[in-house]
Enzyme design. Structure first.
Site, PDB file in Angstrom:
ATOM      1  CD  GLU A   1       0.746  -7.952   2.296  1.00  0.00           C
ATOM      2  OE1 GLU A   1       1.588  -7.441   3.044  1.00  0.00           O
ATOM      3  OE2 GLU A   1       0.817  -7.909   1.044  1.00  0.00           O
TER       4      GLU A   1
ATOM      5  CB  ALA B   1      -0.188   4.367  -2.973  1.00  0.00           C
TER       6      ALA B   1
ATOM      7  CG  HIS C   1      -0.951  -3.108   5.427  1.00  0.00           C
ATOM      8  ND1 HIS C   1      -0.020  -3.524   4.505  1.00  0.00           N
ATOM      9  CD2 HIS C   1      -1.148  -4.162   6.250  1.00  0.00           C
ATOM     10  CE1 HIS C   1       0.329  -4.788   4.751  1.00  0.00           C
ATOM     11  NE2 HIS C   1      -0.357  -5.187   5.803  1.00  0.00           N
TER      12      HIS C   1
ATOM     13  NE  ARG D   1       8.016   6.948   2.060  1.00  0.00           N
ATOM     14  CZ  ARG D   1       9.105   6.884   1.325  1.00  0.00           C
ATOM     15  NH1 ARG D   1      10.134   7.661   1.609  1.00  0.00           N
ATOM     16  NH2 ARG D   1       9.194   6.031   0.310  1.00  0.00           N
TER      17      ARG D   1
ATOM     18  CG  ASP E   1       6.692   3.254  -2.448  1.00  0.00           C
ATOM     19  OD1 ASP E   1       7.625   3.858  -1.889  1.00  0.00           O
ATOM     20  OD2 ASP E   1       6.610   2.017  -2.524  1.00  0.00           O
TER      21      ASP E   1
ATOM     22  CB  ALA F   1       6.743   4.730   8.561  1.00  0.00           C
TER      23      ALA F   1
ATOM     24  CE1 TYR G   1      10.703  -1.891   2.636  1.00  0.00           C
ATOM     25  CE2 TYR G   1      11.051  -0.756   4.730  1.00  0.00           C
ATOM     26  CZ  TYR G   1      10.277  -1.020   3.623  1.00  0.00           C
ATOM     27  OH  TYR G   1       9.041  -0.411   3.510  1.00  0.00           O
TER      28      TYR G   1
ATOM     29  CG  HIS H   1      13.186   1.845   1.854  1.00  0.00           C
ATOM     30  ND1 HIS H   1      13.284   3.079   1.262  1.00  0.00           N
ATOM     31  CD2 HIS H   1      11.921   1.422   1.632  1.00  0.00           C
ATOM     32  CE1 HIS H   1      12.114   3.398   0.718  1.00  0.00           C
ATOM     33  NE2 HIS H   1      11.271   2.406   0.932  1.00  0.00           N
TER      34      HIS H   1
ATOM     35  CE  LYS I   1       9.859   1.693  10.243  1.00  0.00           C
ATOM     36  NZ  LYS I   1       9.536   1.523   8.804  1.00  0.00           N
TER      37      LYS I   1
HETATM   38  P1  FAD Z   1       9.819   4.688   6.273  1.00  0.00           P
HETATM   39  O1  FAD Z   1      10.041   3.867   7.491  1.00  0.00           O
HETATM   40  O2  FAD Z   1       9.371   6.086   6.461  1.00  0.00           O
HETATM   41  O3  FAD Z   1      11.168   4.659   5.436  1.00  0.00           O
HETATM   42  C1  FAD Z   1      11.238   5.164   4.114  1.00  0.00           C
HETATM   43  C2  FAD Z   1      12.681   5.588   3.805  1.00  0.00           C
HETATM   44  O4  FAD Z   1      12.989   6.757   4.552  1.00  0.00           O
HETATM   45  C3  FAD Z   1      13.726   4.561   4.195  1.00  0.00           C
HETATM   46  O5  FAD Z   1      14.768   4.637   3.247  1.00  0.00           O
HETATM   47  C4  FAD Z   1      14.196   5.020   5.556  1.00  0.00           C
HETATM   48  O6  FAD Z   1      15.506   4.568   5.861  1.00  0.00           O
HETATM   49  C5  FAD Z   1      14.126   6.529   5.393  1.00  0.00           C
HETATM   50  N1  FAD Z   1      13.873   7.255   6.639  1.00  0.00           N
HETATM   51  C6  FAD Z   1      13.036   6.899   7.639  1.00  0.00           C
HETATM   52  N2  FAD Z   1      13.060   7.840   8.617  1.00  0.00           N
HETATM   53  C7  FAD Z   1      13.922   8.814   8.201  1.00  0.00           C
HETATM   54  C8  FAD Z   1      14.359  10.043   8.765  1.00  0.00           C
HETATM   55  N3  FAD Z   1      13.926  10.469   9.958  1.00  0.00           N
HETATM   56  N4  FAD Z   1      15.258  10.793   8.058  1.00  0.00           N
HETATM   57  C9  FAD Z   1      15.715  10.384   6.841  1.00  0.00           C
HETATM   58  N5  FAD Z   1      15.322   9.207   6.261  1.00  0.00           N
HETATM   59  C10 FAD Z   1      14.440   8.443   6.946  1.00  0.00           C
HETATM   60  N6  FAD Z   1       2.875   0.187   0.580  1.00  0.00           N
HETATM   61  C11 FAD Z   1       1.593   0.559   0.354  1.00  0.00           C
HETATM   62  O7  FAD Z   1       1.337   1.526  -0.380  1.00  0.00           O
HETATM   63  N7  FAD Z   1       0.541  -0.117   0.926  1.00  0.00           N
HETATM   64  C12 FAD Z   1       0.746  -1.183   1.748  1.00  0.00           C
HETATM   65  O8  FAD Z   1      -0.207  -1.771   2.258  1.00  0.00           O
HETATM   66  C13 FAD Z   1       2.085  -1.604   2.004  1.00  0.00           C
HETATM   67  N8  FAD Z   1       2.345  -2.645   2.826  1.00  0.00           N
HETATM   68  C14 FAD Z   1       3.651  -2.981   3.101  1.00  0.00           C
HETATM   69  C15 FAD Z   1       3.903  -4.028   3.997  1.00  0.00           C
HETATM   70  C16 FAD Z   1       5.215  -4.400   4.294  1.00  0.00           C
HETATM   71  C17 FAD Z   1       5.462  -5.529   5.276  1.00  0.00           C
HETATM   72  C18 FAD Z   1       6.295  -3.722   3.673  1.00  0.00           C
HETATM   73  C19 FAD Z   1       7.720  -4.131   3.976  1.00  0.00           C
HETATM   74  C20 FAD Z   1       6.056  -2.673   2.785  1.00  0.00           C
HETATM   75  C21 FAD Z   1       4.740  -2.285   2.491  1.00  0.00           C
HETATM   76  N9  FAD Z   1       4.453  -1.237   1.620  1.00  0.00           N
HETATM   77  C22 FAD Z   1       3.154  -0.867   1.378  1.00  0.00           C
HETATM   78  C23 FAD Z   1       5.548  -0.539   0.915  1.00  0.00           C
HETATM   79  C24 FAD Z   1       6.051   0.688   1.688  1.00  0.00           C
HETATM   80  O9  FAD Z   1       5.034   1.644   1.774  1.00  0.00           O
HETATM   81  C25 FAD Z   1       7.272   1.240   0.942  1.00  0.00           C
HETATM   82  O10 FAD Z   1       8.351   0.357   1.045  1.00  0.00           O
HETATM   83  C26 FAD Z   1       7.705   2.657   1.301  1.00  0.00           C
HETATM   84  O11 FAD Z   1       8.649   3.097   0.332  1.00  0.00           O
HETATM   85  C27 FAD Z   1       8.382   2.796   2.660  1.00  0.00           C
HETATM   86  O12 FAD Z   1       7.496   2.695   3.680  1.00  0.00           O
HETATM   87  P2  FAD Z   1       8.028   2.617   5.208  1.00  0.00           P
HETATM   88  O13 FAD Z   1       6.863   2.633   6.075  1.00  0.00           O
HETATM   89  O14 FAD Z   1       9.002   1.524   5.362  1.00  0.00           O
HETATM   90  O15 FAD Z   1       8.787   4.031   5.269  1.00  0.00           O
END
Ligand code: FAD
Length: 288
Positions: free
Chosen positions: A17, A51, A78, A108, A110, A124, A144, A148, A164
């Site tokens: 990455e 972000a 990403h 999704r 932050d 996401a 995670y 998460h 997902k």
């Molecule tokens: P989601 O999958 O949407 O999950 C977020 C939270 O919501 C989790 O607690 C999940 O359990 C919960 N959730 C999901 N679906 C539902 C539902 N239907 N109802 C209720 N709760 C739900 N961030 C950046 O800004 N830029 C990047 O380039 C970036 N790259 C990353 C790469 C990797 C490999 C990882 C692991 C993280 C990265 N992040 C990045 C951080 C990431 O954006 C954050 O961790 C963010 O808080 C969650 O994103 P997610 O896509 O996992 O979210």
């Protein structure tokens, strides 16, 4: 090539990455990073997405295109839906497609206090489904090992991860972790839940006490005793910490591969020398 096609070929996938250069750094500093990584021949290189802010978004796309077309390495861009609404996603995907980039990591993100979040996609999984239903992209997603930060418990975390994957995520990349047992337990929970896509383990070499404390406070990863001792002993000695951090990462990776993980995703922090050192130390291990 869709990244999920890399797996199941009898060797461990190894990917890296990178992040777009900070505003204060020259844009072409990314060439130095990519020049250093190209000799390792990673299976793919992913590019993070800030972000918010159109300049950052364009930079992610431009770097992904560079990796794909100039370095001839598959790229994964990403994409976060807190920073991108439907129109942004459509435009970005059209641009990526025109550039020959075939893979995205749908996230999704932050909320960045400097930019109001977009609201077209709440999680996401909604972004994953949107892309898979409309476009011929390889779509990956985040997972995670320790849950998460916002998840109330590990059960709901796995349940949402399964949603997902059911929405169309074809490959998962994990958040960094330092205790392999956390990853192995997560893998077991995921497989029991019927999550059968390839899962890559995210590894971040510990090179600076300050940056690792910041990362850990942001993502909630726990520090095992072995690593806490390393930080306590070498934290004020950058060269010693670098050696110990690289040794720790190599040890983690060889144990993960021995345990049968399908892929290692190295958070390079744009440091190709460290990535090269780690990749060189696991080159035979990866092929077993
Ligand atoms: P989601 O999958 O949407 O999950 C977020 C939270 O919501 C989790 O607690 C999940 O359990 C919960 N959730 C999901 N679906 C539902 C539902 N239907 N109802 C209720 N709760 C739900 N961030 C950046 O800004 N830029 C990047 O380039 C970036 N790259 C990353 C790469 C990797 C490999 C990882 C692991 C993280 C990265 N992040 C990045 C951080 C990431 O954006 C954050 O961790 C963010 O808080 C969650 O994103 P997610 O896509 O996992 O979210």
């Amino acid at each position: 090539m869709k990244l999920c096609e890399l797996f199941g070929k009898g060797r461990t996938v190894f990917s890296c990455e990178v992040f777009p250069p900070k505003k204060s750094d020259p844009v072409d500093s990314i060439y130095k990073t990519l020049d250093g990584l190209k000799d390792i021949r990673p299976d793919f290189i992913s590019v993070t997405f800030g972000a918010g802010g159109s300049q950052v978004n364009q930079t992610t796309r431009e770097i992904a295109a560079l990796i794909e077309n100039q370095y001839h390495i598959p790229a994964m861009a990403h994409l976060t839906c807190v920073a991108a609404g439907r129109e942004d996603v459509d435009r970005l995907l059209a641009d990526l497609k025109a550039d020959g980039v075939e893979n995205v990591l749908a996230l999704r993100g932050d909320v960045n206090p400097d930019y109001p979040p977009k609201t077209d996609f709440k999680y996401a999984g909604e972004l994953v489904r949107y892309i898979r239903e409309r476009e011929n992209f390889g779509v990956s997603a985040a997972c995670y090992p320790e849950g998460h930060l916002e998840s109330p418990d590990l059960v709901s975390d796995i349940r949402h991860l399964k949603e997902k994957v059911d929405a169309g995520a074809q490959h998962l990349v994990s958040q960094l972790f330092f205790d392999n047992e956390d990853f192995f337990r997560f893998l077991e929970r995921a497989r029991i839940a019927g999550i059968n896509v390839p899962i890559e383990a995210g590894i971040m070499p510990v090179l600076s006490a300050r940056s690792i404390q910041r990362m850990v406070s942001m993502c909630g990863a726990s520090l095992p005793g072995k690593l806490t001792r390393i930080l306590a002993r070498y934290g004020d000695h950058p060269e010693a910490l670098r050696e110990a951090g690289i040794a720790y990462a190599i040890d983690q990776i060889s144990d993960l591969i021995a345990g049968g993980v399908e892929g290692i995703h190295l958070y390079t922090m744009n440091n190709p020398d460290v990535a090269r050192q780690i990749a060189g130390s696991i080159s035979s291990i990866r092929k077993v």
